[in-house]
Design an enzyme around this catalytic site. Structure first.
Site: not given
Length: 367
Positions: A121, A142, A256, A271, A275, A306
């Site tokens: 996303l 990364n 979310s 989670y 959110k 995704t």
């Protein structure tokens, strides 16, 4: 005289004591404490629909609650960085636009940061900013993947806009969003590279599926560190920069639908709570920073297909059917379905929108 007075009082008292109760008194007593227990219903008197209510025995039917409960057997652990699937820029979203739209949707001359912008996303929303004319700083754990995607985003823009006189600048920066010193260092690099920051999209985040009782505490801390701390730290850092410049700006936090509902059948309590925190953080900061011209909004996506979601569905194929059965539109969303939403909230077209939670979930949360 004294005897006569006493006799009258005694007479009145005795008369009152034996006076029969009135209907009003009985009504008051009944409403204050007299309870009448209804007689138990016989088997013949029971309604045939009682088994569907709390009058029936639990478990009378096999279907009871079957589409609204979590299943502790489902366990999905977020992959390590080296095992995360790579994403690719969306094709066909740039190019010349011959259909007119409001100029206020443009992000020309702006500079945006997208955390978690190297994949999924975050990458698609980075591209939305680029297509809309904004320079973009991709922030990711990364950096190598971020640099690869930064190059691809510029190449894709050139390919789809061959006559463009200006190509947005896209850079990549390493950051562990859960650590203040890493956030501050990355922001300093971005300001040096781009000169300023106007917008922030906090897309860095991840989810896992563990039964709450068995969820490893260190992993919960990591999840909250990225999803909540990372959102808070970046928002505050960018807001401080904007206030020092005395410049208006906008922040879009990626929440979310899980911040408003409980997903089934996969268990993911930490989670969901994280959110929910992001969603309310956006509301709180929208109020706190309104005086400085900084708008803060939230986008709450539903199930998005995704590259990582595809991997999860490959391992748990039954989830696709269960998820889509609960979505009124009947389909999962694509990452590019968020491009318009993030562009709108960042742009001047949303100049009077702050503290909002825009749910992009196919109607999941309204049923």
């Amino acid at each position: 005289m004294i005897k006569t007075s006493l006799l009258r009082q005694v007479s009145r008292a005795s008369t009152t004591a034996v006076r029969p109760p009135t209907s009003a008194l009985l009504t008051r007593q009944a409403t204050r404490g007299i309870r009448i227990t209804p007689p138990a219903r016989s088997e013949e008197d029971k309604d045939k629909h009682d088994e569907y209510s709390t009058a029936g025995k639990p478990g009378a039917f096999e279907h009871e609650g079957q589409f609204s409960r979590t299943d502790k057997r489902i366990r999905v652990e977020y992959p390590e960085e080296e095992n995360l699937p790579s994403s690719a820029p969306v094709q066909g979203r740039g190019g010349f636009h011959f259909r007119r739209t409001l100029s206020s949707f443009s992000l020309e001359g702006r500079s945006a940061i997208v955390t978690g912008g190297a994949r999924g996303l975050g990458l698609v929303m980075s591209q939305a900013c680029v297509v809309s004319g904004s320079d973009v700083a991709i922030v990711d754990l990364n950096k190598e993947e971020g640099e690869k995607q930064a190059k691809l985003l510029e190449e894709t823009f050139r390919k789809e806009n061959p006559g463009a006189t200006r190509v947005p600048k896209v850079t990549a920066h390493y950051c562990d969003v859960s650590k203040p010193e890493s956030v501050n260092q990355a922001l300093a690099e971005i300001i040096e590279a781009h000169g300023k920051v106007d917008h922030l999209v906090t897309s860095a985040g991840f989810t896992e599926n563990f039964d709450a009782i068995e969820y490893p505490h260190d992993r919960i801390q990591k999840l909250w560190g990225v999803n909540v701390d990372g959102t808070y730290l970046w928002a505050c850092a960018v807001a401080k920069h904007l206030m020092e410049r005395k410049a208006a700006g906008s922040v879009v936090m990626i929440g979310s639908m899980s911040g408003a509902i409980v997903n089934v059948p996969q268990p993911q309590a930490p989670y969901n709570a994280a959110k929910a925190a992001v969603r309310h953080l956006a509301s709180s900061l929208a109020v706190e920073w309104a005086h400085a011209g900084i708008r803060v909004n939230c986008i709450s996506p539903g199930y998005m297909l995704t590259a990582l979601t595809k991997k999860i569905l490959d391992d748990n194929p039954e989830l696709a059917q269960k998820w889509t059965s609960l979505i009124p539109q009947g389909k999962m969303g694509r990452p590019e379905d968020l491009m318009g939403a993030v562009t709108f909230l960042l742009s001047d077209a949303a100049g009077y929108v702050t503290g909002a939670d825009l749910r992009v979930d196919g109607g999941y949360t309204v049923t």
